[in-house]
Write an enzyme that holds these catalytic residues in place. Sequence first.
Site, PDB file in Angstrom:
ATOM      1  CE  LYS A 192      -2.290  -0.582   3.768  1.00 52.54           C
ATOM      2  NZ  LYS A 192      -1.589  -1.802   4.204  1.00 52.54           N
ATOM      3  CB  VAL A 206       5.434   0.715  -2.607  1.00 49.35           C
ATOM      4  CG1 VAL A 206       6.002   0.852  -4.016  1.00 49.35           C
ATOM      5  CG2 VAL A 206       6.559   0.406  -1.630  1.00 49.35           C
ATOM      6  CE  LYS A 264      -0.565   3.957   7.927  1.00 46.07           C
ATOM      7  NZ  LYS A 264      -0.600   2.885   6.922  1.00 46.07           N
ATOM      8  CB  THR A 268      -0.372  -0.077  14.125  1.00 40.33           C
ATOM      9  OG1 THR A 268      -0.302  -0.847  12.925  1.00 40.33           O
ATOM     10  CG2 THR A 268      -1.769   0.527  14.259  1.00 40.33           C
ATOM     11  N   GLY A 311      -4.833   3.275   4.421  1.00 38.96           N
ATOM     12  CA  GLY A 311      -5.345   2.514   5.547  1.00 38.96           C
ATOM     13  C   GLY A 311      -4.260   1.749   6.283  1.00 38.96           C
ATOM     14  CB  ALA A 312      -3.859   0.443   9.491  1.00 36.31           C
ATOM     15  CB  SER A 355       5.263  -6.507  -4.469  1.00 30.57           C
ATOM     16  OG  SER A 355       6.593  -6.962  -4.610  1.00 30.57           O
TER      17      SER A 355
END
Length: 238
Positions: free
Chosen positions: A13, A15, A35, A39, A108-109, A169
Site C-alpha cells: 500500500k 509503495v 494516515k 501502528t 489505511g492500516a 509487488s
Amino acid sequence: MLVVTGTGTGVGKTVVAAAIAALARTGGRRVAVLKPAQTGVAPGEPGDLEDIVRLAGEVTTRELRRYPDPLSPEAAARRSGIAQVGPAEAARAATQLDERHDLVLIEGAGGLLVPFGPDGTSLVDIAWALGALVLVVAEAGLGTLNTTALTAEVATSRGLHVAGVVIGSWPREPGLAALSNVRDLPVAAGAPLLGALAEGMGALDRDAFLEQARRGLSPWFGGEFDAERFEKEAAAQT
C-alpha cells in the site's frame, strides 16, 4: 480523494501511495497523504508517511495517531491507552487537506475492515464518510483472488466505488499463479487493473522510483502501464 486499501498487511500500500503521489507531483498537482492510524512504530521512528516523502518528494503528510504495537488500530489503541481514531475525525482531516490540495490520498492500516474502534468502525466507514473512491492493492500470487474479491464485495456493499486494483509487488520471476492472476484479478475486483509495481521499488532512489512508477501505473494516474499488453505478456509466459 482516493482511499488506498490493501487485501491485507504487507501487500505494498505505501509503495503504491508513494508512486501515485510521485506521478501527481510530476504533473504539477498539490498532493497530501493522510494516515489515520500508524501502528507498530514507536515515537520518533520513521513510519509509512516518511517512506512516502522519501520516495515521492515533498508532499503534505498528516498522521492522526501512532501506536507502538503492531496490531490493528483498535487493539493497539486499547493496549497503549492512546485515543482511538474515529471516522468523523479522519474524514474531517481529509476534508481539510482537500481544501488546499489537488489530490488527497488516505492510506489505511491493513485491510478495509481492520477495526479502528470497539464498535467495528474501519477504513470503509472513513471512505463512506468522504464519498471517496477506493483503490485495492493486491498481492500477485496464490490467495489473492479471494481476498481481492472479498475486499471489493465489502466496498461495493457499503456503497463505495472501487476505482481499480493495483498489484503492489510484481515479482521479478513470476510463477504460474501470478501470471494467471493478471487476467483474473480485474474480474475478482470488478474493476480494471490499474497497475503492477515492480518488486523492490521501495529501495530505489527517488528518480529511479519515479521512472518505475511511470512504467507501473495506468494513465489514470499519469503513468504508462498498459493492462491489455501486460495481460498478453503474462499469458504468453504461462
